[in-house]
Each structure stands twice: as structure tokens, then as C-alpha cells.
Design a protein around this motif. Sequence first.
Motif, short mmCIF file in Angstrom:
data_model
loop_
_atom_site.label_atom_id
_atom_site.label_comp_id
_atom_site.label_asym_id
_atom_site.label_seq_id
_atom_site.Cartn_x
_atom_site.Cartn_y
_atom_site.Cartn_z
N UNK A 98 -53.66 -59.19 12.39
CA UNK A 98 -53.95 -58.13 13.35
C UNK A 98 -52.74 -57.26 13.62
N UNK A 99 -51.54 -57.82 13.40
CA UNK A 99 -50.29 -57.10 13.64
C UNK A 99 -49.34 -57.35 12.48
N UNK A 100 -48.55 -56.32 12.16
CA UNK A 100 -47.45 -56.47 11.22
C UNK A 100 -46.17 -56.37 12.03
N UNK A 101 -45.45 -57.47 12.12
CA UNK A 101 -44.31 -57.61 13.02
C UNK A 101 -43.04 -57.89 12.22
N UNK A 102 -42.00 -57.12 12.48
CA UNK A 102 -40.72 -57.31 11.82
C UNK A 102 -39.71 -57.87 12.82
N UNK A 103 -39.00 -58.92 12.39
CA UNK A 103 -37.94 -59.50 13.21
C UNK A 103 -36.61 -59.06 12.63
N UNK A 104 -35.90 -58.17 13.34
CA UNK A 104 -34.63 -57.57 12.93
C UNK A 104 -34.82 -56.58 11.78
N UNK A 105 -33.81 -55.72 11.60
CA UNK A 105 -33.96 -54.61 10.65
C UNK A 105 -32.79 -54.46 9.69
N UNK A 106 -31.86 -55.41 9.68
CA UNK A 106 -30.70 -55.27 8.82
C UNK A 106 -29.72 -54.23 9.35
N UNK A 107 -28.74 -53.89 8.50
CA UNK A 107 -27.61 -53.08 8.94
C UNK A 107 -27.77 -51.59 8.74
N UNK A 108 -28.74 -51.17 7.96
CA UNK A 108 -28.82 -49.74 7.66
C UNK A 108 -27.53 -49.26 7.02
N UNK A 109 -26.95 -48.21 7.56
CA UNK A 109 -25.70 -47.65 7.01
C UNK A 109 -24.47 -48.09 7.79
#
Length: 320
Positions: A98-109
Motif C-alpha cells: 500500500x505504501x512505498x517507504x524509503x529509510x534514509x537517502x544516502x549522501x547525495x553530493x
Amino acid sequence: MFNQKLKKLCVSLALVSGGLMSTAAMASAPFAKTSAPGYFRMMLGAYEVTALNDGTVDLPVDKLLMEPEEQTKAALADSFLKAPLETSVNAFLINTGGKLVLIDTGAGTLFGPTLGKLLANLKASGYEAAQVDDIFITHMHGDHVGGLAAASAAAFPNATIHADRRDADYWLSQANLDKAPADKKGGFQGAISSFAPYVASKKFVPFKGSAELVPGIKSYSGYGHTPGHTVYVVESQGQKLLLIGDLIHVTAVQLEHPEVTIAFDSDAKEAAAARDKIFTEAAKEGALVGASHIQFPGLGHLKKTGNSYNWLPVNFTQLR
């Protein structure tokens, strides 16, 4: 007769020449220097769990851990490792159906070219950033929040962002940035810029302490590493996954000696207590654990022996 011998000799020379040319061609091939896309997928009850690798970063852990440098180096050597330690940065994607959930997003730039690979690995895993409904942040250090924004815009345009209010009040405070020493300002600047698009669009919704956030996913306070450091508990069909953020950084040291803290901890005593409490619970319950800095995919179980732990990585699986 002479012609037949000459023909055989020519064939033999051709074979040898061909073999040498083949060997030479193989020897001249450049090193590929790339790995497969960094994602790993498994099921937790009815939920799909995808570990996403943001890359690795070299950490001088012998200087960061709160124990004698030689002791750290010896423990690393026992595990065929050395300092600086190439350390994974992992995030976790939960599809509940029912949901797509992300835990943390990494460092990017924010941390240089060896990190910032989460969006590419998300896409390689079969998902797009626009499909993510909610993002839960374990804490606001740059290697966990930097991937929120790209070129000052929201990298996840349809997602609502959540984090503990205590971390938000600390890291997103202009007053705290202004009074921070010069070598600490970057942490505040990274958090503020990463959250800015979501704060502006009112898509940042903080929470307080331990609470059910969406069906099947709860927050569980694990304060100490940062003021609002949070563990997320995912449960489906009697199976449990604890996403523990930065409760541990160096398995070669902190499994045998969980009392050893790291310079990144804002409150070392509280961080050690949180690790002891949550590790003990995970080992007792046999819960699956997902860690941000255990080598990718960072998923496994903890076994407790006395005051120490063993890490048992998940078995590789192909979903079918």
C-alpha cells in the motif's frame, strides 16, 4: 608427401599464432573497475525489502573509535581489514503493498564521488524516485539526508519526509548553525539544504519519539548518536525487521566490544546504552536487522554471547 608436411606445419603455426594473438588480446583488455548495481531484495512476511547501496566511504576508524588506535588496528587485522576502512552506506526501501517507504537517502553530493549512488541503484532495482510515498530519516547526518535534494530541488517529488522532532530542532536550527564552530557548520548546512525543498512545500512532517507512522512501520527512539536518532521497526505476518541506522559503524570492533563509541556520537553514554538495549532485544527476539554501515547489504541477525555479539548475514536469495 612434402606438400602434406608443409600443410600440417602451416596449420600448426596458425594455431600457435592464433593462440598467442588470443592471449595477447586478453592480456591487453582494460580492467572494468565497476560492480553490479547495488541492490538486494528479500521478503519480510508480505512486505518486499530492498537494500540500496549509496556507495562506500573510507573512514579513519582507528582515529574515530573511542579506544586506543592500536587496539582498533589489531581488531581490524583479525578480520583481514585495515584503516581507513571502506565503509558501506546503505538505505532500505519497504514496499508494503500500500505504501512505498524509503529509510534514509544516502549522501547525495555532500560526501564526494564515492557516494551518491542511491538514485541510480533505486532505478536499477525497478523503482523510480517519484513512486516513493514516505521517507523516514534515522538521523540528520549528511550521509543519511544528502540524497533528499538534487540541485536544490526535491529528489523525491511525491514523498513526505519524516524525522524525530528532536533531530529537526537541533539540525535545522539556524541559531545552532550560527553558533557552531567552523568545522561543525557543514553538518547543519547539509541538513538545512537537504530538507529545504520539503520544508518549503510543507512535505516535512516530524514526529515525537516512538509511534506508529504508517501501518506496519513504527519509530523506536534510539537517541545518543544524534539527539533524535531513531530505529524503525517493520513488521509483517509475525516477522520483524529493525532498521538501526548508526547504532554501529565498525563490526570488527563494536560487536565484541559494544561499549566502544565513535566520535560522531553526540552523547556517547546514551549512544552506548541505546546500542546495548536494542541489540539485546534484537538478539532475544531473533529479529532481522538492517544497518546503515555494515557492509552491503547490511542485513542479518545478531547472536549474543556474554556481552558480545556475532553478526550472521542473511542468506543470498532470488525471489520467485
